[in-house]
Design a protein around this motif. Structure first.
Motif, PDB file in Angstrom:
ATOM      1  N   VAL A 178      34.610  38.134   5.933  1.00 20.40           N
ATOM      2  CA  VAL A 178      35.182  37.282   4.898  1.00 20.40           C
ATOM      3  C   VAL A 178      36.136  36.299   5.565  1.00 20.40           C
ATOM      4  CG1 VAL A 178      36.553  37.234   2.785  1.00 20.40           C
ATOM      5  CG2 VAL A 178      34.999  39.150   3.216  1.00 20.40           C
ATOM      6  N   GLU A 179      35.780  35.033   5.472  1.00 20.84           N
ATOM      7  CA  GLU A 179      36.622  33.982   6.054  1.00 20.84           C
ATOM      8  C   GLU A 179      37.283  33.201   4.932  1.00 20.84           C
ATOM      9  OE1 GLU A 179      35.973  31.459   9.516  1.00 20.84           O
ATOM     10  OE2 GLU A 179      33.977  32.352   9.570  1.00 20.84           O
ATOM     11  N   GLU A 194      43.713  38.773  13.555  1.00 22.91           N
ATOM     12  CA  GLU A 194      42.757  39.733  12.989  1.00 22.91           C
ATOM     13  C   GLU A 194      41.429  39.058  12.662  1.00 22.91           C
ATOM     14  OE1 GLU A 194      42.350  43.013   9.380  1.00 22.91           O
ATOM     15  OE2 GLU A 194      44.033  41.623   9.366  1.00 22.91           O
ATOM     16  N   LEU A 195      41.489  37.867  12.111  1.00 25.34           N
ATOM     17  CA  LEU A 195      40.271  37.117  11.797  1.00 25.34           C
ATOM     18  C   LEU A 195      39.486  36.819  13.074  1.00 25.34           C
ATOM     19  CD1 LEU A 195      38.466  35.632   9.764  1.00 25.34           C
ATOM     20  CD2 LEU A 195      39.958  33.631  10.052  1.00 25.34           C
ATOM     21  N   LYS A 196      40.180  36.393  14.110  1.00 26.40           N
ATOM     22  CA  LYS A 196      39.521  36.112  15.393  1.00 26.40           C
ATOM     23  C   LYS A 196      38.865  37.371  15.952  1.00 26.40           C
ATOM     24  CE  LYS A 196      40.450  34.371  20.025  1.00 26.40           C
ATOM     25  NZ  LYS A 196      41.470  33.911  20.976  1.00 26.40           N
ATOM     26  N   ASP A 197      39.572  38.497  15.897  1.00 22.48           N
ATOM     27  CA  ASP A 197      39.016  39.773  16.374  1.00 22.48           C
ATOM     28  C   ASP A 197      37.797  40.178  15.551  1.00 22.48           C
ATOM     29  OD1 ASP A 197      40.959  39.897  18.324  1.00 22.48           O
ATOM     30  OD2 ASP A 197      42.215  41.348  17.236  1.00 22.48           O
ATOM     31  N   ASN A 198      37.861  39.993  14.238  1.00 20.12           N
ATOM     32  CA  ASN A 198      36.724  40.340  13.382  1.00 20.12           C
ATOM     33  C   ASN A 198      35.518  39.450  13.645  1.00 20.12           C
ATOM     34  OD1 ASN A 198      37.905  42.550  12.166  1.00 20.12           O
ATOM     35  ND2 ASN A 198      38.728  41.369  10.456  1.00 20.12           N
ATOM     36  N   LYS A 199      35.762  38.179  13.967  1.00 18.91           N
ATOM     37  CA  LYS A 199      34.645  37.284  14.320  1.00 18.91           C
ATOM     38  C   LYS A 199      33.964  37.776  15.594  1.00 18.91           C
ATOM     39  CE  LYS A 199      36.212  32.907  12.343  1.00 18.91           C
ATOM     40  NZ  LYS A 199      36.622  31.531  12.654  1.00 18.91           N
ATOM     41  N   LYS A 200      34.766  38.188  16.576  1.00 22.46           N
ATOM     42  CA  LYS A 200      34.201  38.713  17.818  1.00 22.46           C
ATOM     43  C   LYS A 200      33.408  39.990  17.552  1.00 22.46           C
ATOM     44  CE  LYS A 200      37.070  38.993  21.285  1.00 22.46           C
ATOM     45  NZ  LYS A 200      38.291  39.055  22.119  1.00 22.46           N
ATOM     46  N   LYS A 201      33.934  40.880  16.714  1.00 15.84           N
ATOM     47  CA  LYS A 201      33.231  42.123  16.382  1.00 15.84           C
ATOM     48  C   LYS A 201      31.917  41.829  15.669  1.00 15.84           C
ATOM     49  CE  LYS A 201      37.119  45.318  15.945  1.00 15.84           C
ATOM     50  NZ  LYS A 201      37.877  46.162  15.000  1.00 15.84           N
ATOM     51  N   THR A 237      49.074  34.070   8.268  1.00 15.14           N
ATOM     52  CA  THR A 237      50.084  34.355   9.287  1.00 15.14           C
ATOM     53  C   THR A 237      49.406  34.448  10.642  1.00 15.14           C
ATOM     54  OG1 THR A 237      49.843  36.751   9.137  1.00 15.14           O
ATOM     55  CG2 THR A 237      51.420  35.706   7.606  1.00 15.14           C
ATOM     56  N   GLN A 238      50.201  34.469  11.697  1.00 11.37           N
ATOM     57  CA  GLN A 238      49.643  34.591  13.043  1.00 11.37           C
ATOM     58  C   GLN A 238      48.887  35.911  13.182  1.00 11.37           C
ATOM     59  OE1 GLN A 238      49.505  32.148  15.338  1.00 11.37           O
ATOM     60  NE2 GLN A 238      48.133  33.543  16.400  1.00 11.37           N
ATOM     61  N   ALA A 239      49.421  36.975  12.603  1.00 11.34           N
ATOM     62  CA  ALA A 239      48.750  38.284  12.665  1.00 11.34           C
ATOM     63  C   ALA A 239      47.403  38.236  11.947  1.00 11.34           C
ATOM     64  CB  ALA A 239      49.641  39.362  12.055  1.00 11.34           C
ATOM     65  N   GLN A 240      47.345  37.548  10.813  1.00 14.67           N
ATOM     66  CA  GLN A 240      46.081  37.425  10.067  1.00 14.67           C
ATOM     67  C   GLN A 240      45.077  36.576  10.835  1.00 14.67           C
ATOM     68  OE1 GLN A 240      47.977  35.925   6.497  1.00 14.67           O
ATOM     69  NE2 GLN A 240      47.447  37.810   5.370  1.00 14.67           N
TER      70      GLN A 240
END
Length: 114
Positions: free
Chosen positions: A45-46, A60-67, A54-57
């Motif tokens: 979900v983008e 997390e979004l970047k990590d989820n894209k990689k996953k 936030t920077q943390a979000q």
């Protein structure tokens, strides 16, 4: 002796269009063990407006894209060439998984009737 925390991916049978049910169960278990299943099952979900994150979000979004790309690669890698031709345009693991499910979910039921 140095410890190696990187485990090799177990060799699963390549999906050739037969035994979808068995193959999909094995893939699901593998994805669960690598914390990828929720992305395959629910999709990535983008948010439309990333400026409010936030920077943390954002991290997390970047990590989820990689996953998600990792899971998509694992799907592409686990199918034969004919099946790959059906899913190679998928942009996400969920899209590829849903395409396979729609095409092969009834395969086992057909065998029972025959």
């Amino acid at each position: 002796m140095a410890s190696n925390n990187n485990l090799l991916q177990p060799q699963l049978p390549r999906f050739t269009g037969k035994n979808y049910h068995q193959w999909s169960i094995l893939k699901k278990i593998l994805y669960e063990s690598q914390e990828l299943w929720s992305l395959v099952e629910n999709g990535l979900v983008e948010p439309e407006d990333k400026s409010a994150l936030t920077q943390a979000q954002l991290t997390e979004l970047k990590d989820n894209k990689k996953k998600d790309k990792k899971a998509l690669f694992f799907i592409f890698q686990a199918v034969d060439e004919v099946i790959f031709e059906r899913i190679f345009l998928a942009n996400s693991a969920r899209e590829a998984w849903d395409t396979l499910y729609a095409a092969y979910k009834g395969e086992d039921k057909i065998k029972l009737v025959m």
